[in-house]
Design a protein around this motif. Structure first.
Motif, PDB file in Angstrom:
ATOM      1  N   VAL A 446     -28.568   5.616 -38.347  1.00 29.72           N
ATOM      2  CA  VAL A 446     -27.675   6.221 -37.355  1.00 29.72           C
ATOM      3  C   VAL A 446     -26.288   6.451 -37.956  1.00 29.72           C
ATOM      4  N   ARG A 447     -25.790   5.457 -38.737  1.00 29.63           N
ATOM      5  CA  ARG A 447     -24.483   5.616 -39.367  1.00 29.63           C
ATOM      6  C   ARG A 447     -24.493   6.766 -40.375  1.00 29.63           C
ATOM      7  N   THR A 448     -25.629   6.978 -41.022  1.00 29.71           N
ATOM      8  CA  THR A 448     -25.743   8.099 -41.962  1.00 29.71           C
ATOM      9  C   THR A 448     -25.523   9.422 -41.235  1.00 29.71           C
ATOM     10  N   VAL A 449     -26.207   9.574 -40.092  1.00 32.62           N
ATOM     11  CA  VAL A 449     -26.078  10.808 -39.310  1.00 32.62           C
ATOM     12  C   VAL A 449     -24.651  10.957 -38.782  1.00 32.62           C
ATOM     13  N   GLU A 450     -24.077   9.858 -38.272  1.00 28.95           N
ATOM     14  CA  GLU A 450     -22.709   9.900 -37.745  1.00 28.95           C
ATOM     15  C   GLU A 450     -21.718  10.339 -38.817  1.00 28.95           C
ATOM     16  N   THR A 451     -21.841   9.736 -39.999  1.00 27.12           N
ATOM     17  CA  THR A 451     -20.881  10.015 -41.068  1.00 27.12           C
ATOM     18  C   THR A 451     -21.030  11.436 -41.592  1.00 27.12           C
ATOM     19  N   TYR A 452     -22.274  11.896 -41.713  1.00 28.82           N
ATOM     20  CA  TYR A 452     -22.500  13.240 -42.249  1.00 28.82           C
ATOM     21  C   TYR A 452     -22.051  14.326 -41.267  1.00 28.82           C
ATOM     22  N   LEU A 453     -22.395  14.134 -39.974  1.00 30.92           N
ATOM     23  CA  LEU A 453     -22.068  15.148 -38.963  1.00 30.92           C
ATOM     24  C   LEU A 453     -20.718  14.918 -38.294  1.00 30.92           C
ATOM     25  N   LYS A 454     -20.077  13.738 -38.609  1.00 27.62           N
ATOM     26  CA  LYS A 454     -18.786  13.375 -38.008  1.00 27.62           C
ATOM     27  C   LYS A 454     -18.882  13.353 -36.479  1.00 27.62           C
ATOM     28  N   VAL A 455     -19.901  12.642 -35.983  1.00 29.24           N
ATOM     29  CA  VAL A 455     -20.090  12.461 -34.545  1.00 29.24           C
ATOM     30  C   VAL A 455     -20.252  10.965 -34.270  1.00 29.24           C
ATOM     31  N   ASP A 456     -20.104  10.580 -33.004  1.00 27.97           N
ATOM     32  CA  ASP A 456     -20.290   9.192 -32.585  1.00 27.97           C
ATOM     33  C   ASP A 456     -21.562   9.104 -31.753  1.00 27.97           C
ATOM     34  N   LEU A 457     -22.574   8.425 -32.295  1.00 27.04           N
ATOM     35  CA  LEU A 457     -23.832   8.233 -31.573  1.00 27.04           C
ATOM     36  C   LEU A 457     -23.923   6.854 -30.952  1.00 27.04           C
ATOM     37  N   LEU A 458     -23.220   5.894 -31.531  1.00 28.52           N
ATOM     38  CA  LEU A 458     -23.214   4.515 -31.025  1.00 28.52           C
ATOM     39  C   LEU A 458     -21.783   4.106 -30.729  1.00 28.52           C
ATOM     40  N   PRO A 459     -21.573   3.248 -29.730  1.00 33.72           N
ATOM     41  CA  PRO A 459     -20.211   2.773 -29.452  1.00 33.72           C
ATOM     42  C   PRO A 459     -19.700   1.937 -30.606  1.00 33.72           C
ATOM     43  N   LYS A 460     -18.405   2.090 -30.911  1.00 32.09           N
ATOM     44  CA  LYS A 460     -17.789   1.331 -31.985  1.00 32.09           C
ATOM     45  C   LYS A 460     -17.020   0.166 -31.367  1.00 32.09           C
ATOM     46  N   GLY A 461     -16.989  -0.920 -32.081  1.00 32.23           N
ATOM     47  CA  GLY A 461     -16.259  -2.091 -31.592  1.00 32.23           C
ATOM     48  C   GLY A 461     -15.737  -2.900 -32.733  1.00 32.23           C
ATOM     49  N   GLY A 462     -14.747  -3.736 -32.434  1.00 34.09           N
ATOM     50  CA  GLY A 462     -14.231  -4.686 -33.414  1.00 34.09           C
ATOM     51  C   GLY A 462     -13.677  -3.990 -34.634  1.00 34.09           C
ATOM     52  N   ALA A 463     -14.158  -4.448 -35.794  1.00 36.89           N
ATOM     53  CA  ALA A 463     -13.649  -3.956 -37.071  1.00 36.89           C
ATOM     54  C   ALA A 463     -13.910  -2.475 -37.240  1.00 36.89           C
ATOM     55  N   ALA A 464     -15.031  -1.986 -36.665  1.00 32.96           N
ATOM     56  CA  ALA A 464     -15.355  -0.570 -36.814  1.00 32.96           C
ATOM     57  C   ALA A 464     -14.291   0.311 -36.194  1.00 32.96           C
ATOM     58  N   VAL A 465     -13.711  -0.138 -35.035  1.00 35.32           N
ATOM     59  CA  VAL A 465     -12.660   0.626 -34.384  1.00 35.32           C
ATOM     60  C   VAL A 465     -11.437   0.690 -35.272  1.00 35.32           C
TER      61      VAL A 465
END
Length: 581
Positions: A446-465
């Motif tokens: 999922v992170r691969t798709v998010e990073t490549y397409l620059k979209v958010d598919l999963l909620p981010k929290g903590g350090a990721a934010v």
């Protein structure tokens, strides 16, 4: 009293910002000495600074003949992004063939200052003129390379005064970490364990009792059994030590090249192929006719026969040992040290010979081979595949990193039996671990798709934010657009000049820009923009007079420079600098 306290605090923070600025006495050309001494290009960097290995290169410019450079000495530390660095004096051996007259050597290096206010300068190329008679020929240099170096990186006796005085006393006096004897010991231990692991592969393990029976070690008494086993292991050691020496000699030809993507990516692909071999996708084996010829008629009694059997045991075990030994050989080739290459493969052979010695001496009965051997082989393949992904982590885009580790986790899930029925407690635990790896693979996918397409598919929290929001609201590369926006909003323009290889730039991103007070000032007063003038906007490097990275520039809406700062700055000092106090 309150006004006086505020004034004193402002003066103190201003002094901190002044003390933390990049050292004006350091210059990428003048502060790094360059000379040719005793067959080597010698660079000296003052205390409180270092040279990055990834940009070190020596090349011949025109003229007859050719030069061979390397091997590069081992780095003595790593910077914040994991790149190898040198302190003090760096010696790079140079050998020549067919040279005449004056030889021009182009030396490229990248210096960085350290500590608060540290800055990385762009890679610098200087020309060094050397008489051809001073450059040793290839043959003597190769002989000298076989001698183990006492210390690959020397330290300067004294720090250069201007730079040392600009650093805190503790930092200026702190020596660079020594290249450790313990590092060599651990390296040899790992190679020894790799040899033991190779002896447990399905291509070698079942052969051990058969081989010891062929050479007459089993049942011949402990003393003779040990002697015959030792001769067999010695034969193995000769084969593998020769491979180590050859790998090191080939490595000496591309010392600096081994740090670059053009080398790292093919090497990782080679590791991936090795992993597929260990997974059973294909076998690395000798032609059947050659294998049968090496095996002979099976009559190899006596010490000579044991030694000969050891010599041919390496090629015969290639289907399983090939990937393991190949991984070790690639590491040796990168280092390019002939003595260490031979030593490591000798130690590898000793590790591989432990079970042979035990069986030959004590006529020990080994556990039966079976599924556990297959899983062990696949586990080794998983380690090799993981190293293939790790090896290129700094030279591929983020989405490719996530994609590679997705594949590693999927392979791990399959190896540990995520898709198999589990029996007993051990089987259930193994399958649970496999399912955990499968879940990690899905998340990484999922992170691969998010990073490549620059979209958010999963909620981010903590350090990721924190990672995602450190440059939220910043413009990228478009200085012209930032100036236009500043005019409309009647604001200043804050320009963060960076480069992907700049460790201090990463530190600025992690510690300063996310600070609440700094973010508040920027949101109220400036249009922030990040510009990579090294790789993406080279056209702006000269206009903005960029001498090093990071550089922070504050412009008015018309593009006129108000002030600049080169190097890393803590949040409290940055706030003072932004306010112009």
């Amino acid at each position: 009293m309150r006004s006086l306290t505020t004034l004193l605090l402002s003066l103190l923070l201003t002094a901190v910002a002044w003390a933390q600025r990049a050292d004006p006495a350091f210059d990428a050309m003048g502060s790094v000495s360059l000379a040719f001494q005793k067959g080597a290009v010698v660079l000296k960097v003052p205390a409180g600074a270092h040279l990055k290995a990834s940009f070190m290169e020596v090349a011949k410019k025109g003229g007859p003949g050719a030069v061979k450079v390397g091997p590069l000495p081992a780095t003595d530390a790593k910077d914040e992004i994991g790149d190898g660095i040198w302190h003090g004096t760096v010696r790079i051996p140079v050998r020549g063939e067919g040279l005449a007259g004056t030889v021009k050597l182009e030396v490229t290096y990248q210096p960085c200052t350290e500590g608060e206010g540290g800055v990385c300068f762009p890679p610098t190329t200087r020309t060094l003129e050397v008489k051809a008679s001073e450059i040793p020929s290839a043959a003597p240099a190769a002989v000298a390379a076989e001698k183990p170096a006492v210390s690959p990186v020397e330290k300067t006796a004294e720090p250069t005064a201007p730079l040392a005085s600009s650093l805190p006393p503790a930092q200026a006096a702190t020596p660079a970490p020594a290249s450790g004897h313990s590092g060599l010991v651990w390296s040899l231990v790992l190679v020894f364990l790799a040899g033991m692991g190779a002896s447990l592969t399905p291509c070698v393990y079942p052969m051990i009792p058969i081989t010891m029976a062929i050479v007459g070690a089993k049942g011949s008494g402990k003393a003779r059994g040990f002697a015959l086993s030792a001769m067999l292991v010695l034969g193995m050691a000769v084969t593998y030590t020769t491979l180590g020496v050859l790998a090191a000699r080939s490595g000496a030809a591309f010392g600096a090249f081994a740090q670059k993507p053009a080398f790292l990516i093919p090497v990782s692909l080679l590791f991936a192929a090795f992993a597929l071999s260990l997974f059973g996708a294909f076998e690395i084996a000798l032609p059947q006719g050659l294998a049968l010829k090496l095996q002979g008629d099976g009559s190899r009694k006596g010490f000579g026969g044991a030694f000969l059997m050891g010599l041919v045991l390496g090629p015969l075990s290639a289907p399983c040992v090939g990937p393991v030994i190949g991984a070790v050989l690639v590491g040796i080739a990168q280092q390019g040290d002939v003595f260490m290459g031979g030593l490591k493969l000798f130690v590898f052979a000793l590790g591989m010979g432990v079970l042979f010695l035990a069986v030959g001496t004590f006529s020990a009965a080994l556990p039966k081979s079976g599924e556990w051997l297959t899983r062990f082989k696949q586990g080794m393949g998983l380690v090799v595949l993981g190293f293939a992904a790790w090896n290129v982590r700094l030279v591929v885009p983020d989405w490719a990193n996530f994609a590679m580790w997705t594949l590693v986790m999927l392979a791990g899930a399959a190896v540990f039996g995520a898709f198999e029925a589990a029996e007993g407690l051990v089987g259930q635990l193994r399958k649970g671990f496999a399912l955990l790896m499968l879940a990690l693979a899905l998340l990484l996918g999922v992170r691969t798709v998010e990073t490549y397409l620059k979209v958010d598919l999963l909620p981010k929290g903590g350090a990721a934010v924190a990672v995602q929001d450190e440059h939220a609201g910043w413009m990228e590369q478009d200085l012209e657009g930032a100036l236009a926006k500043a005019k409309v909003e009647h604001k200043l323009v804050l320009v963060d000049i960076y480069a992907d290889w700049c460790a201090q730039c990463k530190e600025l991103d992690e510690k300063t820009w996310p600070d609440a007070a700094v973010k508040q000032w920027i949101s109220q007063n400036a249009v922030p923009i990040r510009i990579d003038t090294y790789a993406k906007r080279k056209d702006l490097a000269q206009n903005l007079k960029i001498a090093g990275y990071p550089t922070v520039v504050l412009l008015d809406a018309e593009g006129r420079e108000l002030r600049r700062y080169m190097g890393f700055m803590k949040p409290e000092a940055m706030k003072v600098w932004l306010e112009g106090k």
